[in-house]
Design a protein around this motif. Sequence first.
Motif, short mmCIF file in Angstrom:
data_model
loop_
_atom_site.label_atom_id
_atom_site.label_comp_id
_atom_site.label_asym_id
_atom_site.label_seq_id
_atom_site.Cartn_x
_atom_site.Cartn_y
_atom_site.Cartn_z
N GLY A 22 -11.17 1.16 -0.77
CA GLY A 22 -9.44 1.89 -0.29
C GLY A 22 -9.09 0.62 0.43
O GLY A 22 -9.41 -0.19 0.10
N TRP B 142 0.85 -1.20 -0.42
CA TRP B 142 -0.34 -0.29 -0.12
C TRP B 142 0.93 2.01 -0.19
O TRP B 142 0.20 2.39 -0.20
N ASP C 212 -9.54 -0.72 -4.67
CA ASP C 212 -9.35 1.21 -3.82
C ASP C 212 -10.59 1.09 -4.68
O ASP C 212 -11.47 2.53 -4.12
N SER D 129 -5.25 -2.24 -6.35
CA SER D 129 -6.69 -1.08 -7.80
C SER D 129 -7.57 -1.32 -7.77
O SER D 129 -8.38 -0.54 -7.35
#
Length: 423
Positions: free
Chosen positions: A255, A33, A251, A248
């Motif tokens: 998140g 991250w 996200d 990704s």
Amino acid sequence: MKLLLKNKNFLHLFLGRIVTNMGDSLYYVASMWLVYELGKSSFYTGLAGFLILLPKAMQFLSGPFVDRWSIKKTLVITQILQSVLILIIPISYLFGFLSIQLILIVMPIIAFIEEFAYPTQTKALPLILSKSELIEGNSLFSFAYQGVDLIFNALAGILVVAVGAISLYVVDSITFAMAAIFFSLLKVTQNTDQSSKEEKHRKLSIKAYLKNLTEGFSIVFNSLLWVFLVGSSIANFCIGMTMAILPSFSDTLGGVEMYGVLLTTLSAGSLIGALLGSLLGKYRVGILSIVCFTLGACCWTSAALVSSPILSTLFFGLAWIPIGAVNVLIAGVSQSVIPNRVLGRVNSVMYSLSVIVMPIGSLLGGYLATIVNSKIIFAFTGVGVLCIAIVWLVHPALRALPKAEEMSAKTFRLNFEEQNICS
């Protein structure tokens, strides 16, 4: 659980594995991250995955050393080295010179050291457990590994938000130091025959090293073991892509918290599968593997196709239940049929050849995620698991594999006398 109560050596090895896995879980989530945040692109997470996985692909180089080095010393030294190296990240942050380049240098070094630790743990199991205890021991090991991941992958996502990724590196350093203490309590007797003792104490020359390395490849490719590599190589290529795009993909679902949740469900599925592994030993391994890998592939692909974060998480976790079960069975079988004197090099060759495409998959996945929606890539990677089922289905020897307890070296066409493997 009886093994933990009656066998102190197994208890110390088990506790050491738990603690070091705690550090690994926190470190991996924090690192991936942090790279994603600093780089602001999936390309950097793909590159990070490539650098972490590259040492795993080269694990076969560690095999001859693992077979000769003291198990206890190897485990203790690797944990101490990781404990020290991981402090570079918080120290560099404290003095203001932390960069994505530094993280990408430290991560593969730590990963390289791990490639001596994990094969050594595997080699230790048959020395401290009887043949009849190996499947249960591997099941407990997988339980420890996945159980810790289950808790700390989720916890890492929360802690990254609460205290920051940098603080987790300090915790990681402490956990590796604790693991070194547990491993230092081990009492392992290895190389009991005289020729093996003499071999162990001889200096490992370049010629001897290459000979041992060649023997590892010879055992694998002159037996049925090489067939396992075909499907798993394709699958691992896709898994490498998945790990690269997971930040990704997470996200888009919510998140860093979702990143921790997805890794947690992966661990939860593997954990349940590990617990089922010892129970499924009464079934034919060939048919069981085909069914399990097919179910895993269907769930994996479904996780990408549904729009709901809850359903995606559920399907991804379900995919790892059958995969985890089969992995425990195969690990126990290989440890019981391969002599311990060559187990390190054989496992290293098998592992390296099966994951050698993972770094490439990670790099490619990270690049593709910059031009293609990560959900599409995630759906494609589920097909990789199906490839394993197809290989087992079309290969008559794999399809016909009997129950775990009925297997021997001859089942895998392993003939150590003809291959003249003596050290």
